[in-house]
Design a protein around this motif. Structure first.
Motif, short mmCIF file in Angstrom:
data_model
loop_
_atom_site.label_atom_id
_atom_site.label_comp_id
_atom_site.label_asym_id
_atom_site.label_seq_id
_atom_site.Cartn_x
_atom_site.Cartn_y
_atom_site.Cartn_z
N MET A 1 1.03 -1.04 -0.02
CA MET A 1 -0.11 -0.04 0.15
C MET A 1 0.99 1.32 0.01
N ALA A 2 1.92 1.29 0.87
CA ALA A 2 2.59 2.54 0.83
C ALA A 2 3.63 2.72 -0.42
N LYS A 3 3.72 1.81 -0.97
CA LYS A 3 4.49 2.03 -2.41
C LYS A 3 3.51 2.39 -3.33
N ALA A 4 2.24 2.43 -3.36
CA ALA A 4 1.27 2.85 -4.39
C ALA A 4 1.21 4.45 -4.10
N ASN A 5 1.32 4.76 -2.90
CA ASN A 5 1.09 6.32 -2.40
C ASN A 5 2.47 6.86 -2.97
N ASP A 6 3.58 6.07 -2.82
CA ASP A 6 4.87 6.82 -3.17
C ASP A 6 4.76 7.24 -4.74
N LYS A 7 4.44 6.14 -5.56
CA LYS A 7 4.30 6.41 -6.91
C LYS A 7 3.30 7.45 -7.35
N ASP A 8 2.29 7.72 -6.63
CA ASP A 8 1.30 8.89 -6.82
C ASP A 8 1.83 10.00 -6.61
N ARG A 9 2.81 10.23 -5.45
CA ARG A 9 3.16 11.29 -5.04
C ARG A 9 4.68 12.06 -5.85
N ILE A 10 5.25 10.90 -6.45
CA ILE A 10 6.52 11.42 -7.41
C ILE A 10 5.77 11.35 -8.79
N LYS A 11 5.77 12.44 -9.53
CA LYS A 11 5.35 12.61 -10.96
C LYS A 11 6.48 12.29 -11.98
N LYS A 12 6.04 11.79 -13.10
CA LYS A 12 6.83 11.55 -14.29
C LYS A 12 7.12 13.06 -15.11
N HIS A 13 6.01 13.64 -15.17
CA HIS A 13 6.16 14.76 -16.03
C HIS A 13 5.74 16.13 -15.12
N VAL A 14 7.00 16.91 -14.86
CA VAL A 14 6.96 17.98 -13.90
C VAL A 14 7.00 19.09 -14.80
N ASN A 15 6.01 20.17 -14.39
CA ASN A 15 6.12 21.30 -15.27
C ASN A 15 5.46 22.41 -14.30
N ILE A 16 6.36 23.35 -13.70
CA ILE A 16 6.05 24.17 -12.84
C ILE A 16 6.17 25.54 -13.48
N VAL A 17 5.39 26.50 -13.39
CA VAL A 17 5.37 27.67 -14.41
C VAL A 17 5.32 28.71 -13.31
N ASN A 18 6.09 29.73 -13.80
CA ASN A 18 6.04 31.01 -13.16
C ASN A 18 5.00 31.85 -13.71
N ILE A 114 11.08 31.08 -15.81
CA ILE A 114 9.85 31.06 -16.35
C ILE A 114 9.14 29.60 -15.81
N ARG A 115 9.75 28.83 -15.91
CA ARG A 115 9.42 27.36 -15.53
C ARG A 115 10.52 26.27 -15.22
N VAL A 116 10.10 25.34 -14.40
CA VAL A 116 11.05 24.35 -14.17
C VAL A 116 10.38 22.85 -14.70
N PHE A 117 11.32 22.07 -15.10
CA PHE A 117 10.73 21.10 -15.62
C PHE A 117 11.68 19.82 -15.46
N ILE A 118 11.38 18.65 -15.99
CA ILE A 118 12.13 17.37 -15.78
C ILE A 118 12.48 17.10 -17.13
N SER A 119 13.72 16.93 -17.80
CA SER A 119 14.06 16.74 -19.05
C SER A 119 13.58 15.40 -19.35
N GLU A 120 13.77 14.66 -20.78
CA GLU A 120 13.31 13.46 -21.03
C GLU A 120 14.60 12.34 -20.41
N ARG A 121 15.73 12.88 -20.34
CA ARG A 121 16.97 12.05 -19.69
C ARG A 121 16.63 12.20 -18.23
N GLY A 122 15.91 12.79 -17.57
CA GLY A 122 15.51 12.85 -15.98
C GLY A 122 16.28 13.95 -15.11
N PHE A 123 16.78 15.06 -15.80
CA PHE A 123 17.55 16.09 -15.13
C PHE A 123 16.51 17.40 -14.97
N ALA A 124 16.67 18.05 -13.89
CA ALA A 124 16.05 19.22 -13.82
C ALA A 124 16.38 20.39 -14.59
N LYS A 125 15.64 21.06 -15.24
CA LYS A 125 15.99 22.10 -15.99
C LYS A 125 15.12 23.44 -15.71
#
Length: 157
Positions: A1-18, A114-125
């Motif tokens: 159960m705890a593992k399912a919550n962890d997967k929901d919390r961590i997103k694959k596509h992060v796009n935070i916009v200012n 302007i925005r923070v996102f995770i690249s296709e390779r998994g790096f924060a940009k």
């Protein structure tokens, strides 16, 4: 159960916009920069815990530094947790750094994230922009255009 919550919390596509930046500034040139992170910061970014409404960039120590970007502490971080607000170095090509430094010294120009996102390779940009502050009448025109678009969408015209 705890593992399912962890997967929901961590997103694959992060796009935070200012969103405040597009209202306050007119963007002239946009760049995509890497960001140097410490420890648990990448995990907090993947959770989406980033606030950058007051963030800005400056040049010092032969590099471009990001100030006032708040990355919340990672919930499961222990004594290794990071400091939420600190200076973070941005990674750009030498040519781009020289261009930005020349332009940023002009009157009325600033560098903002302007925005923070995770690249296709998994790096924060971070997407940054060389921007000029809008005058009050420019902001009024933007609000007016946004309201007109909303009315047209509601009316179905």
């Amino acid at each position: 159960m705890a593992k399912a919550n962890d997967k929901d919390r961590i997103k694959k596509h992060v796009n935070i916009v200012n969103r405040r930046a597009s209202f306050e500034y007119q963007f002239l040139v946009k760049y995509t920069a890497g960001i140097m992170l410490k420890g648990t910061e990448i995990k907090a970014i993947r959770e989406g815990n980033v606030t950058m409404s007051d963030a800005f960039c400056t040049f010092h120590n032969n590099g471009l530094w990001l100030h006032n970007m708040h990355i919340a502490k990672f919930t499961e971080g222990t004594y290794n947790n990071h400091e939420p607000v600190r200076e973070r170095k941005l990674l750009l090509n030498k040519r781009e750094l020289v261009q930005l430094e020349k332009k940023s010294h002009e009157q009325g120009l600033t560098i903002i994230p302007i925005r923070v996102f995770i690249s296709e390779r998994g790096f924060a940009k971070v997407e940054i922009a060389l921007a000029r502050g809008k005058k009050l009448f420019d902001k009024r025109e933007d609000i007016k255009a946004k309201d007109q678009k909303r009315e047209l969408d509601r009316g179905g015209y």
